[in-house]
Design a protein around this motif. Structure first.
Motif, mmCIF file in Angstrom:
data_model
loop_
_atom_site.group_PDB
_atom_site.id
_atom_site.type_symbol
_atom_site.label_atom_id
_atom_site.label_comp_id
_atom_site.label_asym_id
_atom_site.label_seq_id
_atom_site.Cartn_x
_atom_site.Cartn_y
_atom_site.Cartn_z
ATOM 1 N N GLY A 1 0.823 -1.208 0.000
ATOM 2 C CA GLY A 1 0.000 0.000 0.000
ATOM 3 C C GLY A 1 0.854 1.252 0.000
ATOM 4 N N TYR A 2 0.327 2.296 0.623
ATOM 5 C CA TYR A 2 0.945 3.615 0.541
ATOM 6 C C TYR A 2 0.941 4.294 1.909
ATOM 7 C CZ TYR A 2 -0.844 2.342 -4.045
ATOM 8 O OH TYR A 2 -1.167 1.636 -5.178
ATOM 9 N N ALA A 3 1.945 5.166 2.143
ATOM 10 C CA ALA A 3 2.027 5.907 3.403
ATOM 11 C C ALA A 3 3.013 7.062 3.235
ATOM 12 C CB ALA A 3 2.454 5.000 4.550
ATOM 13 N N GLY A 4 3.004 7.959 4.199
ATOM 14 C CA GLY A 4 3.992 9.035 4.233
ATOM 15 C C GLY A 4 3.593 10.306 3.526
ATOM 16 N N GLY A 5 2.362 10.388 3.014
ATOM 17 C CA GLY A 5 1.911 11.597 2.332
ATOM 18 C C GLY A 5 1.221 12.563 3.265
ATOM 19 N N THR A 6 1.010 13.759 2.769
ATOM 20 C CA THR A 6 0.359 14.803 3.566
ATOM 21 C C THR A 6 -1.100 15.000 3.182
ATOM 22 O OG1 THR A 6 1.195 16.458 2.000
ATOM 23 C CG2 THR A 6 2.515 16.051 3.968
ATOM 24 N N LYS A 7 -1.567 14.282 2.158
ATOM 25 C CA LYS A 7 -2.940 14.453 1.706
ATOM 26 C C LYS A 7 -3.558 13.093 1.387
ATOM 27 C CE LYS A 7 -1.924 18.883 -0.577
ATOM 28 N NZ LYS A 7 -1.938 19.606 -1.890
ATOM 29 N N VAL A 8 -4.874 13.065 1.347
ATOM 30 C CA VAL A 8 -5.622 11.921 0.830
ATOM 31 C C VAL A 8 -6.694 12.458 -0.102
ATOM 32 C CG1 VAL A 8 -5.195 10.457 2.837
ATOM 33 C CG2 VAL A 8 -7.227 11.910 2.784
ATOM 34 N N GLY A 9 -7.208 11.588 -0.953
ATOM 35 C CA GLY A 9 -8.217 12.014 -1.905
ATOM 36 C C GLY A 9 -9.626 11.953 -1.334
ATOM 37 N N ASP A 10 -10.586 12.160 -2.209
ATOM 38 C CA ASP A 10 -11.980 12.106 -1.805
ATOM 39 C C ASP A 10 -12.310 10.726 -1.253
ATOM 40 O OD1 ASP A 10 -13.411 10.530 -4.340
ATOM 41 O OD2 ASP A 10 -11.658 11.717 -4.918
ATOM 42 N N GLY A 11 -13.083 10.709 -0.170
ATOM 43 C CA GLY A 11 -13.424 9.448 0.460
ATOM 44 C C GLY A 11 -12.250 8.753 1.114
ATOM 45 N N GLY A 12 -11.159 9.495 1.363
ATOM 46 C CA GLY A 12 -9.980 8.900 1.983
ATOM 47 C C GLY A 12 -9.183 8.010 1.048
ATOM 48 N N ARG A 13 -9.414 8.165 -0.269
ATOM 49 C CA ARG A 13 -8.735 7.282 -1.218
ATOM 50 C C ARG A 13 -7.288 7.685 -1.460
ATOM 51 N NH1 ARG A 13 -11.846 6.658 -6.689
ATOM 52 N NH2 ARG A 13 -11.977 8.939 -6.508
ATOM 53 N N VAL A 14 -6.441 6.683 -1.586
ATOM 54 C CA VAL A 14 -5.051 6.842 -2.018
ATOM 55 C C VAL A 14 -4.823 5.738 -3.040
ATOM 56 C CG1 VAL A 14 -2.633 6.835 -1.338
ATOM 57 C CG2 VAL A 14 -4.357 7.752 0.238
ATOM 58 N N CYS A 15 -4.634 6.128 -4.308
ATOM 59 C CA CYS A 15 -4.634 5.158 -5.408
ATOM 60 C C CYS A 15 -3.319 5.180 -6.173
ATOM 61 C CB CYS A 15 -5.783 5.449 -6.379
ATOM 62 S SG CYS A 15 -7.417 5.554 -5.603
ATOM 63 N N TYR A 16 -3.085 4.083 -6.883
ATOM 64 C CA TYR A 16 -1.918 3.996 -7.760
ATOM 65 C C TYR A 16 -2.125 4.905 -8.975
ATOM 66 C CZ TYR A 16 2.075 1.788 -10.053
ATOM 67 O OH TYR A 16 3.292 1.544 -10.647
ATOM 68 N N HIS A 17 -1.037 5.142 -9.726
ATOM 69 C CA HIS A 17 -1.149 5.928 -10.957
ATOM 70 C C HIS A 17 -2.250 5.331 -11.841
ATOM 71 C CE1 HIS A 17 2.597 7.523 -9.547
ATOM 72 N NE2 HIS A 17 3.299 6.445 -9.859
ATOM 73 N N ASN A 18 -3.089 6.169 -12.385
ATOM 74 C CA ASN A 18 -4.217 5.662 -13.159
ATOM 75 C C ASN A 18 -4.691 6.698 -14.167
ATOM 76 O OD1 ASN A 18 -6.786 7.173 -11.884
ATOM 77 N ND2 ASN A 18 -5.323 6.727 -10.242
ATOM 78 N N MET A 19 -5.536 6.248 -15.090
ATOM 79 C CA MET A 19 -6.094 7.121 -16.128
ATOM 80 C C MET A 19 -7.537 7.524 -15.804
ATOM 81 S SD MET A 19 -3.594 7.360 -18.266
ATOM 82 C CE MET A 19 -4.388 8.003 -19.754
#
Length: 312
Positions: free
Chosen positions: A144-162
């Motif tokens: 998974g992912y960690a160490g960032g200062t932000k999260v997306g809508d709904g608390g999402r943190v996603c891989y690179h995507n289109m």
């Protein structure tokens, strides 16, 4: 207890477990032998004083009479007062000691990152199997992912995507693998991490992958100020430079730096299902390893999220 266990070369938690085992055996012996034991005549006043039910001599059973003979017909009578008092004392001791022993064996979530998370997950699963004897649904290592200062809508943190879903790299996160281990084993898992990291000529694995998404990272409760950091320091033995993670930190390639995060402030976000138990870029893993994805989905340890599943 700490002084005694140190002198014997036994950890306090193990000493507590041994004491509890002895107490349990003593309780069993008392229950099995209380009715057959015949206290001497001199103890009769003590027994009668300890027996709060104030039963008569015949109800105690087995006590010798004035002629020195013994009445053993009341073998099914209640336990004497002295036995009940002893059992009560043992129960109190066990109740006091047991919570401390259980706390000493509690698990803690920690995460490790170094380059791509595919090979890190594989290494941690092997470590769980060898060090903790885990198998099948008992494994806990998830990418998974960690160490960032932000999260997306709904608390999402996603891989690179289109699909325009919140990108982990754009929010300052790095690829990590979270694992649940006994508190006493944090140093053991950290040592394997540092042993591998110290051998990489570019400071971390996968130097071809550049950017903060691949930085070296460790996360644990409290970070460098937490109670478990001492284990991490000892495991490192001065080989790499441990830095307090601030969030959205720089890549560590070409250095000996490792960012240490407070996992309470920088929590782990599970990655997409297709990233779990995946072959590394160069190394291919076995069928049993890859099948863990299905096993852990069925168990509920691995959860289907709201990020796009690209499936490569």
């Amino acid at each position: 207890l700490v002084q005694i266990s140190s002198a014997l070369g036994i950890c306090p938690a193990r000493m507590q477990r041994r004491i509890l085992t002895v107490l349990g055996l003593l309780a069993g012996v008392l229950v099995g032998t209380a009715e057959a034991f015949v206290p001497p005549q001199s103890l009769r006043p003590v027994i009668e004083a300890a027996d709060s039910s104030d039963v008569g001599q015949k109800e105690l059973g087995g006590l010798p009479d004035a002629t020195g003979t013994s009445d053993r017909t009341a073998v099914s009578s209640p336990l004497p007062g002295w036995a009940r008092a002893a059992l009560a004392a043992l129960a109190v001791l066990a109740a006091v000691a047991a919570p401390r022993s259980a706390h000493a064996e509690s698990n803690v979530n920690v995460f490790f990152g170094q380059g791509c998370f595919w090979h890190v997950q594989h290494e941690l699963v092997k470590k769980e199997a060898s060090s903790l004897q885990r198998q099948g649904p008992a494994f806990t290592a998830l990418a998974g992912y960690a160490g960032g200062t932000k999260v997306g809508d709904g608390g999402r943190v996603c891989y690179h995507n289109m699909a325009m879903a919140p990108d982990y790299g754009q929010m300052g996160h790095t690829e990590v693998v979270n694992v649940s281990v006994p508190e006493s084993k944090v140093g053991d898992f950290a040592k394997d991490y540092f042993d591998a990291a110290a051998k990489y000529p570019f400071g971390r694995a996968d130097p071809q992958d550049r950017g903060g998404e691949y930085r070296s990272a460790i996360g644990l409760p409290g970070g460098v100020d937490g109670p478990l950091f001492k284990q991490v320091e000892e495991a490192n033995a001065g080989r790499l430079k441990l830095l307090k993670g601030q969030g959205n930190d720089a890549d560590t390639v070409g250095t000996k730096n490792v960012w240490v995060y407070d996992s309470d402030k920088f929590p782990f976000y599970q990655g997409e299902v297709y990233h779990q138990f995946h072959d590394d870029m160069l190394e291919k893993y076995g069928r049993d390893y890859k099948n863990l994805k299905k096993v852990m989905l069925q168990e509920g340890t691995l959860k289907q999220g709201q990020c796009p599943e690209m499936g490569f």
